[in-house]
Design a protein around this motif. Structure first.
Motif, PDB file in Angstrom:
ATOM      1  N   SER A 209       0.842  -1.184   0.000  1.00 54.35           N
ATOM      2  CA  SER A 209       0.000   0.000   0.000  1.00 54.35           C
ATOM      3  C   SER A 209       0.893   1.255   0.000  1.00 54.35           C
ATOM      4  O   SER A 209       1.733   1.418  -0.876  1.00 54.35           O
ATOM      5  CB  SER A 209      -0.962  -0.035   1.188  1.00 54.35           C
ATOM      6  N   LEU A 210       0.772   2.107   1.006  1.00 52.32           N
ATOM      7  CA  LEU A 210       1.653   3.278   1.059  1.00 52.32           C
ATOM      8  C   LEU A 210       3.110   2.857   1.232  1.00 52.32           C
ATOM      9  O   LEU A 210       4.019   3.562   0.789  1.00 52.32           O
ATOM     10  CB  LEU A 210       1.233   4.203   2.206  1.00 52.32           C
ATOM     11  N   GLY A 211       3.325   1.697   1.854  1.00 56.90           N
ATOM     12  CA  GLY A 211       4.688   1.172   1.956  1.00 56.90           C
ATOM     13  C   GLY A 211       5.257   0.812   0.597  1.00 56.90           C
ATOM     14  O   GLY A 211       6.476   0.868   0.384  1.00 56.90           O
ATOM     15  N   GLY A 212       4.387   0.413  -0.333  1.00 56.04           N
ATOM     16  CA  GLY A 212       4.827   0.176  -1.704  1.00 56.04           C
ATOM     17  C   GLY A 212       5.154   1.473  -2.416  1.00 56.04           C
ATOM     18  O   GLY A 212       6.136   1.567  -3.152  1.00 56.04           O
ATOM     19  N   LEU A 213       4.318   2.478  -2.183  1.00 52.99           N
ATOM     20  CA  LEU A 213       4.566   3.806  -2.756  1.00 52.99           C
ATOM     21  C   LEU A 213       5.928   4.341  -2.333  1.00 52.99           C
ATOM     22  O   LEU A 213       6.745   4.764  -3.168  1.00 52.99           O
ATOM     23  CB  LEU A 213       3.458   4.759  -2.309  1.00 52.99           C
ATOM     24  N   VAL A 214       6.201   4.314  -1.034  1.00 57.62           N
ATOM     25  CA  VAL A 214       7.445   4.896  -0.545  1.00 57.62           C
ATOM     26  C   VAL A 214       8.651   4.037  -0.919  1.00 57.62           C
ATOM     27  O   VAL A 214       9.767   4.551  -1.073  1.00 57.62           O
ATOM     28  CB  VAL A 214       7.368   5.145   0.983  1.00 57.62           C
ATOM     29  N   SER A 215       8.440   2.722  -1.117  1.00 59.10           N
ATOM     30  CA  SER A 215       9.548   1.861  -1.555  1.00 59.10           C
ATOM     31  C   SER A 215       9.941   2.183  -2.994  1.00 59.10           C
ATOM     32  O   SER A 215      11.131   2.173  -3.334  1.00 59.10           O
ATOM     33  CB  SER A 215       9.150   0.388  -1.429  1.00 59.10           C
ATOM     34  N   GLN A 216       8.955   2.452  -3.856  1.00 58.93           N
ATOM     35  CA  GLN A 216       9.254   2.844  -5.228  1.00 58.93           C
ATOM     36  C   GLN A 216      10.007   4.168  -5.247  1.00 58.93           C
ATOM     37  O   GLN A 216      10.983   4.339  -5.991  1.00 58.93           O
ATOM     38  CB  GLN A 216       7.960   2.950  -6.042  1.00 58.93           C
TER      39      GLN A 216
ATOM     40  N   PRO B  34       0.580  -1.374  -4.401  1.00 59.51           N
ATOM     41  CA  PRO B  34       1.050  -0.004  -4.145  1.00 59.51           C
ATOM     42  C   PRO B  34      -0.069   1.035  -4.245  1.00 59.51           C
ATOM     43  O   PRO B  34      -0.908   0.983  -5.140  1.00 59.51           O
ATOM     44  CB  PRO B  34       2.092   0.214  -5.245  1.00 59.51           C
ATOM     45  N   ALA B  35      -0.044   1.975  -3.315  1.00 59.74           N
ATOM     46  CA  ALA B  35      -0.992   3.093  -3.319  1.00 59.74           C
ATOM     47  C   ALA B  35      -0.409   4.250  -4.136  1.00 59.74           C
ATOM     48  O   ALA B  35      -0.289   5.378  -3.645  1.00 59.74           O
ATOM     49  CB  ALA B  35      -1.307   3.520  -1.893  1.00 59.74           C
ATOM     50  N   TYR B  36      -0.043   3.963  -5.383  1.00 53.72           N
ATOM     51  CA  TYR B  36       0.492   5.018  -6.244  1.00 53.72           C
ATOM     52  C   TYR B  36      -0.505   6.161  -6.392  1.00 53.72           C
ATOM     53  O   TYR B  36      -0.132   7.323  -6.555  1.00 53.72           O
ATOM     54  CB  TYR B  36       0.829   4.459  -7.626  1.00 53.72           C
ATOM     55  N   TRP B  37      -1.800   5.815  -6.339  1.00 51.39           N
ATOM     56  CA  TRP B  37      -2.844   6.824  -6.545  1.00 51.39           C
ATOM     57  C   TRP B  37      -2.738   7.971  -5.549  1.00 51.39           C
ATOM     58  O   TRP B  37      -3.140   9.105  -5.862  1.00 51.39           O
ATOM     59  CB  TRP B  37      -4.240   6.184  -6.440  1.00 51.39           C
ATOM     60  N   PHE B  38      -2.199   7.698  -4.364  1.00 47.94           N
ATOM     61  CA  PHE B  38      -2.168   8.740  -3.335  1.00 47.94           C
ATOM     62  C   PHE B  38      -1.219   9.873  -3.716  1.00 47.94           C
ATOM     63  O   PHE B  38      -1.426  11.018  -3.304  1.00 47.94           O
ATOM     64  CB  PHE B  38      -1.769   8.134  -1.986  1.00 47.94           C
ATOM     65  N   ASN B  39      -0.187   9.553  -4.481  1.00 46.87           N
ATOM     66  CA  ASN B  39       0.752  10.569  -4.983  1.00 46.87           C
ATOM     67  C   ASN B  39       0.839  10.518  -6.495  1.00 46.87           C
ATOM     68  O   ASN B  39       1.918  10.528  -7.083  1.00 46.87           O
ATOM     69  CB  ASN B  39       2.137  10.394  -4.355  1.00 46.87           C
ATOM     70  N   ASP B  40      -0.314  10.463  -7.137  1.00 47.00           N
ATOM     71  CA  ASP B  40      -0.401  10.528  -8.596  1.00 47.00           C
ATOM     72  C   ASP B  40      -0.689  11.981  -8.966  1.00 47.00           C
ATOM     73  O   ASP B  40      -1.615  12.581  -8.429  1.00 47.00           O
ATOM     74  CB  ASP B  40      -1.545   9.611  -9.071  1.00 47.00           C
ATOM     75  N   PRO B  41       0.114  12.610  -9.821  1.00 46.13           N
ATOM     76  CA  PRO B  41       1.085  12.012 -10.746  1.00 46.13           C
ATOM     77  C   PRO B  41       2.530  12.001 -10.254  1.00 46.13           C
ATOM     78  O   PRO B  41       3.414  11.563 -10.981  1.00 46.13           O
ATOM     79  CB  PRO B  41       0.977  12.939 -11.962  1.00 46.13           C
ATOM     80  N   GLN B  42       2.804  12.502  -9.038  1.00 44.72           N
ATOM     81  CA  GLN B  42       4.194  12.747  -8.639  1.00 44.72           C
ATOM     82  C   GLN B  42       5.064  11.488  -8.686  1.00 44.72           C
ATOM     83  O   GLN B  42       6.214  11.551  -9.135  1.00 44.72           O
ATOM     84  CB  GLN B  42       4.246  13.357  -7.230  1.00 44.72           C
TER      85      GLN B  42
END
Length: 226
Positions: free
Chosen positions: A141-148, A166-174
């Protein structure tokens, strides 16, 4: 038996965020009986990794899985589990502020804590292979986002990332822009995992989008897994 191989530090100070956090360290079954060195995996949401009683969505059974692999002949690895910050979890695990939720934006400091404070401590106090080729980061989830974010931002430190749902959506498009615009300078291996029932398929769409972004940024197909 597990507790013998988990070295707990209840109040590890995070100078980058001026707060404390519990860190749990899993040691392989033969750590005490050999002089071997081990690769290291840094994992977020430490409450979920080892103990069902402290998890908020069921434990990952990291210790049981690694013990089983070790019994099958795997070399073993050290796992450093970093508890999430509870109410501060979203702030810490999202590199950019999400203005709709007014949360996030401390992911950079959180990863700096791992890179600048926690990893040097682990390498100094445990028998690790400290090089990037032996250092991985992993979360969901957010841990996947921050790992990327971490593997692109700190290619000199991490060579492998496990990115689950991954919660990429939370920081899309960044997050997509960051992965596209940060030059790839090192060989890497990134494993993404998502299911079609997550977000009505949107998480799988995001994983596929990230794969395309990385391929366009010089990643070889053999460096990406899903």
């Amino acid at each position: 038996e597990l507790k013998k191989r988990l070295a707990e530090r209840d109040y590890f100070f995070m100078p980058q965020l001026n707060r404390n956090r519990r860190i749990m360290i899993y040691l392989p079954p033969d750590y005490e009986t050999t002089q071997k060195r081990y690769p290291v995996m840094y994992m977020h949401d430490g409450q979920n990794l080892f103990d069902d009683a402290t998890s908020f969505s069921g434990e990952w059974e990291v210790d049981e899985s690694l013990n089983e692999l070790h019994a099958q002949g795997d070399h073993g690895c050290i796992v450093v589990g970093i508890d999430n910050g509870g109410a501060l979890r979203i702030d810490e695990l999202a590199p950019w502020l999400n203005t709709d939720y007014n949360e996030g934006g401390e992911g950079d400091q959180y990863i700096d804590f791992i890179v600048e404070t926690l990893k040097p401590y682990v390498d100094q106090n445990y028998r690790t292979y400290a090089g990037r080729e032996y250092t991985a980061i992993m979360g969901s989830s957010l841990g996947g986002l921050v790992s990327q974010y971490a593997i692109m931002e700190h290619q000199d430190v991490f060579s492998k990332a496990g990115i689950f749902s991954p919660a990429y959506w939370f920081n899309d498009p960044q997050i997509f822009e960051h992965s596209a615009n940060t030059p790839k300078t090192q060989p890497m291996r990134i494993y993404q995992l998502a299911g079609y029932l997550e977000g009505n398929g949107s998480v799988v769409d995001d994983v596929n989008q990230m794969e395309t972004v990385l391929l366009n940024n010089g990643f070889g197909a053999g460096e990406l897994y899903k």
